[in-house]
Design a protein around this motif. Structure first.
Motif, mmCIF file in Angstrom:
data_model
loop_
_atom_site.group_PDB
_atom_site.id
_atom_site.type_symbol
_atom_site.label_atom_id
_atom_site.label_comp_id
_atom_site.label_asym_id
_atom_site.label_seq_id
_atom_site.Cartn_x
_atom_site.Cartn_y
_atom_site.Cartn_z
ATOM 1 N N PRO A 253 0.805 -1.221 0.000
ATOM 2 C CA PRO A 253 0.000 0.000 0.000
ATOM 3 C C PRO A 253 0.844 1.281 0.000
ATOM 4 C CG PRO A 253 0.000 -0.941 2.177
ATOM 5 C CD PRO A 253 0.697 -1.935 1.288
ATOM 6 N N MET A 254 0.211 2.349 -0.494
ATOM 7 C CA MET A 254 0.879 3.629 -0.639
ATOM 8 C C MET A 254 0.257 4.648 0.309
ATOM 9 S SD MET A 254 1.418 6.007 -4.064
ATOM 10 C CE MET A 254 -0.314 6.059 -4.502
ATOM 11 N N LEU A 255 1.129 5.432 0.926
ATOM 12 C CA LEU A 255 0.708 6.508 1.825
ATOM 13 C C LEU A 255 1.045 7.842 1.175
ATOM 14 C CD1 LEU A 255 -0.308 7.531 4.619
ATOM 15 C CD2 LEU A 255 2.077 7.380 5.394
ATOM 16 N N ILE A 256 0.059 8.729 1.088
ATOM 17 C CA ILE A 256 0.271 10.077 0.567
ATOM 18 C C ILE A 256 0.059 11.058 1.705
ATOM 19 C CG2 ILE A 256 -0.488 11.835 -1.073
ATOM 20 C CD1 ILE A 256 -1.398 9.624 -2.930
ATOM 21 N N ILE A 257 1.098 11.845 2.014
ATOM 22 C CA ILE A 257 1.039 12.845 3.083
ATOM 23 C C ILE A 257 1.091 14.218 2.421
ATOM 24 C CG2 ILE A 257 2.062 13.640 5.240
ATOM 25 C CD1 ILE A 257 3.550 10.952 5.372
ATOM 26 N N SER A 258 0.128 15.058 2.752
ATOM 27 C CA SER A 258 0.043 16.370 2.099
ATOM 28 C C SER A 258 -0.556 17.376 3.062
ATOM 29 C CB SER A 258 -0.826 16.275 0.841
ATOM 30 O OG SER A 258 -2.201 16.139 1.196
ATOM 31 N N PRO A 259 -0.479 18.660 2.751
ATOM 32 C CA PRO A 259 -1.232 19.653 3.517
ATOM 33 C C PRO A 259 -2.725 19.337 3.424
ATOM 34 C CG PRO A 259 0.417 20.714 2.148
ATOM 35 C CD PRO A 259 0.379 19.283 1.729
ATOM 36 N N SER A 260 -3.455 19.637 4.460
ATOM 37 C CA SER A 260 -4.868 19.268 4.511
ATOM 38 C C SER A 260 -5.675 19.897 3.393
ATOM 39 C CB SER A 260 -5.455 19.657 5.867
ATOM 40 O OG SER A 260 -5.323 21.053 6.076
ATOM 41 N N SER A 261 -5.258 21.055 2.928
ATOM 42 C CA SER A 261 -6.052 21.774 1.928
ATOM 43 C C SER A 261 -6.000 21.142 0.548
ATOM 44 C CB SER A 261 -5.579 23.229 1.845
ATOM 45 O OG SER A 261 -4.210 23.266 1.497
ATOM 46 N N VAL A 262 -5.050 20.246 0.270
ATOM 47 C CA VAL A 262 -4.943 19.656 -1.069
ATOM 48 C C VAL A 262 -5.085 18.143 -1.051
ATOM 49 C CG1 VAL A 262 -3.489 21.535 -1.906
ATOM 50 C CG2 VAL A 262 -2.413 19.521 -0.910
ATOM 51 N N ARG A 263 -5.452 17.561 0.067
ATOM 52 C CA ARG A 263 -5.506 16.097 0.134
ATOM 53 C C ARG A 263 -6.570 15.524 -0.802
ATOM 54 N NH1 ARG A 263 -7.177 17.567 5.541
ATOM 55 N NH2 ARG A 263 -9.426 17.294 5.823
ATOM 56 N N TYR A 264 -7.676 16.248 -1.012
ATOM 57 C CA TYR A 264 -8.706 15.747 -1.913
ATOM 58 C C TYR A 264 -8.292 15.874 -3.376
ATOM 59 C CZ TYR A 264 -11.770 15.400 2.120
ATOM 60 O OH TYR A 264 -12.310 15.046 3.326
ATOM 61 N N GLN A 265 -7.386 16.772 -3.664
ATOM 62 C CA GLN A 265 -6.900 16.876 -5.034
ATOM 63 C C GLN A 265 -6.050 15.675 -5.420
ATOM 64 O OE1 GLN A 265 -5.199 20.686 -5.926
ATOM 65 N NE2 GLN A 265 -6.719 21.790 -4.733
ATOM 66 N N GLY A 318 4.737 0.540 1.818
ATOM 67 C CA GLY A 318 5.930 0.327 1.002
ATOM 68 C C GLY A 318 6.311 1.522 0.162
ATOM 69 N N VAL A 319 5.323 2.369 -0.169
ATOM 70 C CA VAL A 319 5.568 3.564 -0.975
ATOM 71 C C VAL A 319 4.979 4.754 -0.233
ATOM 72 C CG1 VAL A 319 5.166 4.726 -3.174
ATOM 73 C CG2 VAL A 319 5.505 2.248 -3.124
ATOM 74 N N ILE A 320 5.775 5.808 -0.079
ATOM 75 C CA ILE A 320 5.325 7.021 0.614
ATOM 76 C C ILE A 320 5.579 8.217 -0.290
ATOM 77 C CG2 ILE A 320 5.661 8.544 2.594
ATOM 78 C CD1 ILE A 320 6.458 6.159 4.239
ATOM 79 N N ILE A 321 4.551 9.044 -0.464
ATOM 80 C CA ILE A 321 4.681 10.318 -1.184
ATOM 81 C C ILE A 321 4.457 11.440 -0.176
ATOM 82 C CG2 ILE A 321 3.726 11.831 -2.958
ATOM 83 C CD1 ILE A 321 2.896 9.386 -4.528
ATOM 84 N N LYS A 347 10.066 1.130 1.103
ATOM 85 C CA LYS A 347 11.054 0.841 0.072
ATOM 86 C C LYS A 347 11.227 2.021 -0.883
ATOM 87 C CE LYS A 347 10.329 -4.182 -0.031
ATOM 88 N NZ LYS A 347 9.965 -5.341 -0.884
ATOM 89 N N ARG A 348 10.155 2.784 -1.081
ATOM 90 C CA ARG A 348 10.206 3.912 -2.021
ATOM 91 C C ARG A 348 9.693 5.155 -1.312
ATOM 92 N NH1 ARG A 348 12.936 0.171 -4.887
ATOM 93 N NH2 ARG A 348 11.653 -1.713 -5.023
ATOM 94 N N ILE A 349 10.436 6.237 -1.438
ATOM 95 C CA ILE A 349 10.056 7.507 -0.815
ATOM 96 C C ILE A 349 10.157 8.599 -1.874
ATOM 97 C CG2 ILE A 349 10.538 9.147 1.032
ATOM 98 C CD1 ILE A 349 11.912 6.858 2.517
ATOM 99 N N ILE A 350 9.060 9.302 -2.096
ATOM 100 C CA ILE A 350 9.004 10.340 -3.116
ATOM 101 C C ILE A 350 8.657 11.654 -2.433
ATOM 102 C CG2 ILE A 350 7.954 11.033 -5.302
ATOM 103 C CD1 ILE A 350 7.037 8.041 -5.559
ATOM 104 N N LEU A 351 9.597 12.570 -2.414
ATOM 105 C CA LEU A 351 9.398 13.885 -1.805
ATOM 106 C C LEU A 351 9.172 14.909 -2.909
ATOM 107 C CD1 LEU A 351 12.257 13.841 0.885
ATOM 108 C CD2 LEU A 351 9.929 12.956 1.070
ATOM 109 N N LEU A 352 8.113 15.699 -2.757
ATOM 110 C CA LEU A 352 7.760 16.697 -3.772
ATOM 111 C C LEU A 352 7.760 18.084 -3.158
ATOM 112 C CD1 LEU A 352 4.630 14.919 -5.326
ATOM 113 C CD2 LEU A 352 7.016 14.610 -5.954
ATOM 114 N N THR A 353 8.440 19.013 -3.790
ATOM 115 C CA THR A 353 8.402 20.408 -3.356
ATOM 116 C C THR A 353 9.027 21.287 -4.418
ATOM 117 O OG1 THR A 353 9.101 21.985 -1.664
ATOM 118 C CG2 THR A 353 10.573 20.155 -2.094
#
Length: 721
Positions: A253-265, A318-321, A347-353
């Motif tokens: 499974p994949m976990l997406i962590i984001s600011p609350s204001s864009v989680r639905y996007q 296993g995958v985190i964004i 196993k996979r970490i993707i950082l976006l900024t």
């Protein structure tokens, strides 16, 4: 004539004086008559004398011999001086002369300037060291920087030959952990992984990728799915992240962590781009009590991660964004510690900024450490790249050093960054302009403004005190600018075409209320987004602005609406106020300047002289220069932007000065609020905070606002009223 008795008496007196004088002098010891030292007596050094002993305790080398009537007076002074020196002995490093106390004549320091070449920077010209450099086979002299550089294969030779001059040169080599990394890069080039096959991606996503987006996905796969994707805002980082994640779908499974204001996007982006992922397998968790059910994709906010860390760790994603990963810039925050725990099992970490470091290179360290667990220690990193110094309060890593070397390290290990001007030439240019507001409409003569200006003029203010004063000055400036800002917007509405939309950004609720009241009084349909918008309704209001030709203006909070919005229906962006860091401003600009924009974009900053704008602008430019040096380009040189003045009753508008294109990006989302044309002018109560709450605010930037629970403040304000 003297009698025989008188002559004899005078002779005896002369002999007596000679004996007394001889008694005052220490005996001269020669090698022939020197007594042997049996361990119980002291033997004077060779060629010792009374004058040498005197000089040992006193710098007066011309001291006269004792004798005559001054004999006892001189002996007394001698004893006093000796007694004083008993309690103030000379340093032992002066026993053998002063040569070793001289500082090195030249300081030389090595740093990498490319994957396989290093440079040696010298503090001053030193001919023997130059001769050493000329003897190195791979030498090269750069006349612009006036420095020598060499291939890495000759590093040991340079170090060995330079150390022969250690009495004249202080030579600082490359740290072992840095040297090991760059030497390993040549092996990586020789063992380059084959180009990954992206055919496993959903066809809808694969066919929509730009060439540079495919390159970003391929680069991440070559780094085993651990990447800091730092592309300029508007270049499709979300789409690239989903492509990387789907390539490693076996690790979900994949976990997406984001600011609350864009989680639905994020859920909308998955549904649009990853057609193979069922809608029911995507789960949002928004509260502490909501159960974390079994799913393929879980989307949570940063704040919730900090409160439910144990439950999330147990799921072993296993995958985190991590969207807007600059939220993790401080290693001591609860959210960063929580994400670090989750990253250890992934196993996979993707950082976006868009801006990995908002102010300082030290902010990159927590993000790099998540991607490279065996990365250098915090102290090693801070000393090498943050000009770290140790104070009585501990280590200080607020500076920057060896930024070119750090840039090369990031580019060849975990980071990829492309700018609009480099990869998306079909985008229209972004034109920045400074608008000097009518000074006759700026209320700088108020008691509050005078006091704030007076406080800012004081010297020797510590950082916390100065930040607190500037924060108050910032608030007072918003009130002073209200009339001039509203006047400018009114003129803009009256002179623009009926179908030209624009955005207005501000920070303080008083300014947002004033602008909304003006638009409402003129019956101008508009939307408003501030700190009270329901995230679920966010997209609906944005769509109304994009699709409804009658809605002309979007009144936006800088902290609540600087990211996660696509407002390309407008081509003009107005900033009624400044923000604390340039990343937030450029991020807000890119609500318009992004994929989908077909027109030129004009950005206008409304500035007021003799207000907090003067101080904040200089601070913004200082920060942006540091980020540019490390390769995180934030071309934000507003001094080169076009300049004009607001029309006044006493003067005509001046012509534009020189103009320059400037582009950059950033991030940092907050909770937001939006209303339709009938906007309520009630807003948040003015925040009253202590200096401790905003310690180092100008450097911490928007993170200070991230910690504020806006909902609690609103409720508290309403209850009090």
């Amino acid at each position: 004539m003297y009698s025989q008795e008188e002559i004899e008496r005078k002779r005896q007196q002369a002999l007596q004086r000679q004996q007394q004088k001889a008694a005052c002098k220490p005996p001269v010891v020669s090698p022939s008559n020197a007594p042997k030292n049996n361990g119980n007596s002291y033997t004077s050094p060779k060629n010792s004398s009374s004058s040498s002993i005197t000089n040992f305790f006193s710098p007066n080398s011309n001291r006269k011999s004792l004798g005559g009537s001054n004999q006892f007076k001189s002996q007394s002074a001698y004893k006093q001086q000796a007694s004083a020196n008993r309690y103030n002995p000379i340093s032992s490093n002066k026993f053998y002369g002063t040569q070793q106390n001289k500082p090195p004549l030249c300081e030389a320091e090595c740093s990498m300037i490319s994957v396989n070449r290093f440079t040696v920077d010298m503090s001053k010209y030193h001919l023997p060291l130059i001769e050493v450099f000329k003897s190195i086979p791979t030498r090269n002299y750069d006349p612009q920087t006036k420095s020598w550089n060499f291939h890495l294969i000759d590093y040991d030779m340079v170090l060995q030959k330079s150390m022969q001059l250690k009495s004249e040169v202080s030579f600082k080599g490359i740290p072992a952990y840095v040297l090991k990394f760059f030497r390993s890069l040549e092996n990586k080039v020789n063992l380059q992984k084959p180009k990954p096959n992206l055919s496993r991606l959903d066809e809808s996503l694969l066919n929509s990728l730009y060439p540079f987006q495919r390159e970003g996905i391929e680069f991440a796969i070559q780094q085993d799915g651990k990447i800091l994707l730092a592309d300029d805002m508007g270049l499709g980082k979300t789409r690239q992240a989903l492509g990387i994640a789907q390539y490693y779908s076996d690790d979900w499974p994949m976990l997406i962590i984001s600011p609350s204001s864009v989680r639905y996007q994020w859920s909308e982006a998955i549904i649009e781009n990853l057609t193979s992922v069922p809608i029911h397998s995507i789960l949002h968790v928004t509260t502490n009590r909501e159960p974390i059910e079994k799913c393929k994709v879980l989307i949570v906010s940063y704040d919730l991660v900090g409160r439910r860390t144990d439950e999330l760790v147990a799921r072993r994603f296993g995958v985190i964004i991590c969207d807007e990963s600059h939220y993790l810039k401080s290693a001591n925050t609860q959210r960063t510690k929580a994400v670090q725990r989750l990253a250890t099992n992934a196993k996979r970490i993707i950082l976006l900024t868009g801006t990995p470091a908002l102010s300082r290179p030290i902010e990159l360290y927590p993000q790099i450490k998540m991607l490279i667990p065996n990365f250098m220690s915090p102290i090693d990193y801070g000393v090498r790249y943050c000009a770290g110094v140790q104070t009585k309060f501990g280590w200080s890593f607020t500076g920057s050093s060896h930024l070119k070397e750090l840039e090369i390290w990031l580019q060849n290990s975990c980071c990829i960054r492309r700018l609009k001007k480099d990869v998306l030439t079909q985008l229209p240019t972004k034109i920045r302009q400074k608008i000097i507001l009518d000074p006759h409409l700026i209320k700088t003569a108020t008691k509050e403004m005078k006091e704030s200006a007076k406080q800012m003029q004081k010297e020797n203010l510590n950082g916390s005190t100065k930040h607190t004063i500037l924060l108050q000055y910032y608030s007072d400036t918003a009130k002073a600018k209200e009339k001039a800002v509203c006047n400018y917007i009114l003129e803009l509405i009256e002179n623009r075409a009926s179908d030209d939309k624009f955005l207005v950004f501000a920070h303080h609720q008083s300014m947002l209320d004033a602008i909304s009241s003006l638009l409402q009084s003129k019956k101008i349909l508009h939307i408003r987004i501030d700190g009270r918008t329901n995230p679920e309704a966010r997209k609906q209001y944005v769509d109304n602005f994009q699709d409804n030709d009658k809605i002309m203006v979007a009144v936006l909070s800088i902290t609540a609406a600087n990211a996660g919005l696509n407002l390309t229906a407008a081509r003009l962006v107005i900033f009624a106020e400044l923000s604390w860091n340039p990343g937030i401003l450029t991020q807000a600009e890119d609500r318009v300047h992004r994929i989908g924009q077909t027109d030129n974009v004009i950005i206008r900053y409304l500035l007021a002289k003799e207000t907090a704008d003067d101080y904040m602008w200089n601070k913004l430019q200082t920060k942006i220069r540091v980020l540019n040096e490390v390769g995180l380009d934030q071309n934000f040189d507003m001094d080169a932007a076009s300049l004009e003045h607001q029309l006044t009753s006493e003067q005509n508008q001046t012509t534009l000065d020189v103009f320059v294109e400037s582009q950059s990006s950033s991030s940092g989302d907050k909770k937001s609020q939006m209303s339709s044309s009938s906007v309520s002018t009630s807003g948040l109560a003015e925040l009253q905070v202590s200096s401790d709450s905003f310690k180092d605010l100008l450097d911490i930037d928007d993170e200070a606002f991230n910690e504020i629970d806006l909902d609690s403040i609103i409720n508290s304000s309403e209850n009090q009223s």
